[in-house]
Design a protein around this motif. Structure first.
Motif, short mmCIF file in Angstrom:
data_model
loop_
_atom_site.label_atom_id
_atom_site.label_comp_id
_atom_site.label_asym_id
_atom_site.label_seq_id
_atom_site.Cartn_x
_atom_site.Cartn_y
_atom_site.Cartn_z
N ILE A 1 0.76 -1.29 0.10
CA ILE A 1 -0.01 -0.39 0.22
C ILE A 1 1.04 0.75 -0.04
N LYS A 2 2.23 0.99 0.61
CA LYS A 2 2.87 2.05 0.10
C LYS A 2 3.84 2.38 -0.18
N GLY A 3 3.24 1.41 -1.64
CA GLY A 3 4.36 1.75 -3.04
C GLY A 3 5.65 0.49 -2.96
N LYS A 4 5.31 -0.17 -1.91
CA LYS A 4 7.07 -1.41 -2.28
C LYS A 4 6.19 -2.73 -2.71
N GLY A 5 5.45 -2.87 -3.20
CA GLY A 5 4.87 -4.40 -3.49
C GLY A 5 3.92 -4.44 -4.78
N ALA A 6 3.38 -5.70 -4.68
CA ALA A 6 2.19 -5.39 -6.10
C ALA A 6 0.95 -5.14 -5.59
N TRP A 7 0.79 -4.48 -6.93
CA TRP A 7 -0.67 -3.63 -7.10
C TRP A 7 -1.87 -4.48 -5.97
N TYR A 8 -2.02 -5.12 -6.41
CA TYR A 8 -3.64 -5.78 -6.39
C TYR A 8 -3.74 -5.45 -4.67
N TRP A 9 -3.05 -6.07 -4.30
CA TRP A 9 -3.11 -5.36 -2.03
C TRP A 9 -4.20 -4.70 -1.91
N ALA A 10 -3.48 -3.81 -2.71
CA ALA A 10 -5.03 -2.52 -2.73
C ALA A 10 -6.56 -2.64 -2.75
N HIS A 11 -6.67 -3.95 -3.01
CA HIS A 11 -7.70 -5.31 -3.88
C HIS A 11 -8.07 -6.01 -2.55
#
Length: 789
Positions: A39-49
């Motif tokens: 979420i802080k921009g240091k990983g895969a995008w899908y964790w936002a969902h």
């Protein structure tokens, strides 16, 4: 003994259920950590969902499984492979809410092929995870920050150096390649002539095409109501205007600032809007508030500051600020006038009267008087003689600064010390060998190298008094360093060939030189401290006599401390006092209940015994001048009654109640307005004298107002020859001045920044410990004396 791996609560070996529960907890915590970083921009995008969920047994309350919950549709999946879950649930369009925002692009479509994801340099370690995502759309954190695009509507292309394993996993099992995989295979061979720098432009192009095809607004991002947007823009414009030039109009067009507005959901602010409609509206509102306050007051005082100030931009023009001091202690801004440098007394008189008549109209008697930083002898006196009710005084701040000028012109000690310091500083700064020696020792002692402060050789101690003060202070700061310089072997070699070097060395080794330097510095520090106090306190004219008496006491102490002859010093001080003095000082001092003195009988009487015989006559003359001829006799009778009876002790004590100022720690009058209010209430029987008292007591003794930032003054210089530009400048000055006076903030941003960045460095410690009292260079003098012997 307990094992280091066991807990105090359960020393026995773990059961299979407990071991499984611990493993599930560890798995859950690991997924939460990964999601937090993403979420802080240091990983895969899908964790936002997707959100990890720990499912517990309803009977034992022990963890029994770790699941992934879709935040868009509340569906639950296994947490064994989050990447595959994201591919199958989000990418394929299974999630209805996700596909409504991110429409998959068919390979059969004739629209431009979307760009696949590009990992940022910080996500290089997640290359394999990125390759497994296939054609998934990139999150907002992976979009180029330099372009204004709808990020969720785009996918970004993998850089050539990171595309090697992008097809290592096919998220679409079954015969034949998926349509998106075909598109990616085509784009894999795409080489842009500009390299990675073309990706942003390409993304903008695709975004423009998609916007034209689908004009529906995106639901992703910050969404503010119209009221919130209007309120935010209003606050932003107020801050911009009140900064008074610290923020330039061109800053509003900076791409980073525009990007910030877009991130918080605000539209871009146009220069035309701020310099046009919003500026006019804010100016009209501030102007109306000021005019309403002036109309409500029965009388007021006009203050004009800037006649004595330095010219703008080193040119001929200067800015004079007009303010209005109201009886209730509030000051409001009236206007700014741009003049051609130093103007004649006649012109200044006309400008002042225009300001008075512009506010009063035909009722000019509402203006009790004028306080200005110049033109006391002619312009102010002429206006006072033509209008018998007016009391026009000179700014006391300028009076104290002029006292330094008087001493530099009329006292030999000040001239000698200034010349000697100039000689030492110029020799050290301009002689190469000596300068190198000085900088070497200064670096050793203070931690930085630099030259000695030098004021202008034509300095008269008035306009340049701050430069003289800085030069003396720097000389004392570097006193030990200068001693080391003249004892250096290289300097001694210079003395053999240079007579000036020998003269400077003799001066530095002379105890008398440092004694005289300390005396002059101490005097200038004394006056500087009083001017700073005047700036902070903004005294009324009733405080002028006590203020000058305080100065006389401090100057006498200075003479005694440094063995200075009091005669010439007292003569210079009294000469300046006579130039500044106005009979209203004595009258206000007598009529202000704040200065009533308790006699042996318990009465609170005005302090007539503190006045000279001439000053007592001034009180009578001023009071009779400010009333009509028919009321003059009554006013003198009431003055006699005031002198013999004074005021009720209870009310007198109430007026003189003091409280500690939270900022300075000094004891101040708790209710300054009470001095005027008692004349309008419990002393109403002294009707005629009361009319004079209430018009005198509130008058200010200083004319200075708020200080403009240098950046804004520079902006005025650029636009001063443009009618529209100058009109905008005047409006912005009015808005900024109005806001500062509302907050009672008379400083400027440069001063606050100087305080903010001031640090306790070595040279400050030397000043605080050894130079706070100027003659405390005795240690140096003693060492010099021993060296001379």
């Amino acid at each position: 003994m307990d094992s280091t791996n066991s807990t105090p609560a359960d020393p026995a070996p773990l059961s299979p259920d407990d071991a499984a529960a611990r493993a599930l907890n560890k798995r859950y915590e690991g997924l939460v950590t990964v999601r937090t970083k993403a979420i802080k921009g240091k990983g895969a995008w899908y964790w936002a969902h997707l959100e990890p969920v720990l499912v517990r047994n309803t009977t034992t309350n022990l963890p029994k499984a770790v699941k992934l919950k879709c935040l868009l549709c509340d569906a639950v999946f296994s947490a064994s492979n989050p990447s595959r879950t994201a591919s199958e649930h989000l990418k394929r369009g299974t999630c209805p809410n996700f596909t409504s925002v991110l429409r998959p692009i068919s390979s059969a479509s004739l629209s431009p092929q979307p760009i696949s994801s590009l990992p940022s340099p910080s996500s290089h370690n997640h290359r394999k995870r990125s390759s497994e995502m296939g054609t998934l759309f990139s999150p907002i954190s992976q979009a180029p920050t330099s372009t204004s695009i709808q990020v969720h509507s785009l996918a970004m292309i993998e850089a050539p150096g990171f595309c090697g394993d992008i097809y290592s996993h096919n998220p679409n099992p079954g015969p034949g390649p998926s349509p998106n995989a075909v598109g990616l295979s085509q784009q894999h061979h795409l080489v842009l002539s500009g390299g990675k720098d073309d990706l942003g432009a390409l993304a903008m192009l695709e975004n423009s095409v998609k916007k034209l095809k689908n004009r529906k607004p995106s639901s992703v991002g910050v969404s503010l109501t119209k009221e919130q947007v209007d309120s935010a823009l209003e606050l932003l414009s107020e801050w911009f205007f009140e900064s008074c030039g610290s923020v330039s109009f061109s800053s509003l067009e900076h791409p980073k600032f525009k990007g910030f507005l877009g991130q918080v959901g605000l539209p871009a602010v146009l220069q035309r809007e701020l310099s046009g409609v919003r500026l006019d509206a804010k100016y009209a509102k501030a102007k109306a508030e000021c005019e309403a306050r002036i109309r409500d007051a029965m009388f007021f005082q006009v203050a004009c500051d800037g006649w004595e100030s330095n010219s703008l931009c080193g040119g001929e023009e200067s800015m004079v600020k007009f303010m209005v001091n109201l009886p209730n202690g509030i000051s409001v801004f009236q206007k700014a006038v741009f003049t051609a440098g130093s103007v004649s007394s006649k012109y200044a008189e006309e400008v002042m009267w225009d300001a008075v008549s512009g506010m009063c109209g035909n009722a000019v008697q509402r203006c009790v008087g004028i306080v200005a930083d110049k033109y006391k002898a002619k312009a102010l006196r002429n206006l006072e003689s033509q209008n018998h009710w007016m009391v026009n005084v000179l700014c006391q701040l300028q009076g104290f600064i002029s006292l330094i000028k008087d001493f530099h012109k009329e006292h030999k000690l000040f001239m000698v010390v200034t010349d000697n310091c100039l000689k030492v500083a110029n020799f050290v700064n301009t002689t190469t060998e000596v300068r190198q020696i000085f900088q070497k020792y200064k670096m050793q002692k203070l931690g930085y190298a630099g030259l000695l402060q030098v004021s202008s050789s034509k300095c008269d101690g008035s306009k340049d008094y701050a430069l003289v003060y800085a030069m003396l202070e720097d000389m004392l700061t570097c006193s030990n360093i200068l001693e080391m310089v003249v004892l250096d072997d290289c300097y001694k070699e210079t003395c053999e060939e240079d007579s000036v070097a020998r003269e400077v060395a003799a001066m530095i080794q002379n105890v008398g030189f440092w004694n005289e330097l300390g005396a002059v510095y101490s005097f200038m520090k004394l006056i500087r401290g009083m001017t700073q106090e005047i700036e902070a306190e903004r005294p009324l004219i009733g405080q002028c006599l006590p203020l000058w008496e305080e100065l006389r006491t401090k100057v006498k102490g200075w003479c005694a401390k440094f063995n200075i002859d009091e005669g010439p010093v007292e003569k210079i001080v009294e000469k300046r006092f006579a130039k500044n003095y106005h009979p209203a000082w004595s009258a206000a001092f007598i009529l202000d209940p704040q200065y009533l003195m308790r006699d042996s009988s318990g009465k609170y009487l005005p302090p007539f015994k503190c006045l000279t015989h001439e000053q007592e006559k001034d009180v009578d003359k001023l009071i009779t001048r400010m009333v009509s001829r028919e009321e003059a006799h009554v006013a003198l009778m009431e003055l006699m009654k005031w002198r013999t009876e004074g005021m009720d002790p209870l009310y007198a004590q109430a007026v003189q109640v003091k409280q500690q100022d939270p900022v300075t720690g000094k004891m101040k009058i708790a209710n300054p307005q009470s001095s005027r209010l008692v004349w309008e209430t419990c002393l109403s029987k002294l009707n005629t004298l009361g009319k004079v008292a209430v018009r005198l007591i509130f008058l200010h003794a200083t004319s200075f107002g708020f200080k403009c930032n240098w950046s804004f003054m520079k902006w005025i210089c650029v636009h001063r020859h443009s009618r529209i530009g100058l009109e905008r400048a005047e409006k912005m000055i009015f808005i900024a001045a109005h806001a500062k006076l509302e907050r009672r903030d008379l400083s400027n941003d440069e001063e606050r920044e100087a305080e903010l960045f001031a640090t306790a460095s070595v040279d400050e410690e030397m000043l605080n410990e050894g130079l706070s009292d100027a003659p405390t260079v005795l240690g140096l003098l003693e060492s010099v004396g021993r060296m001379a012997n």
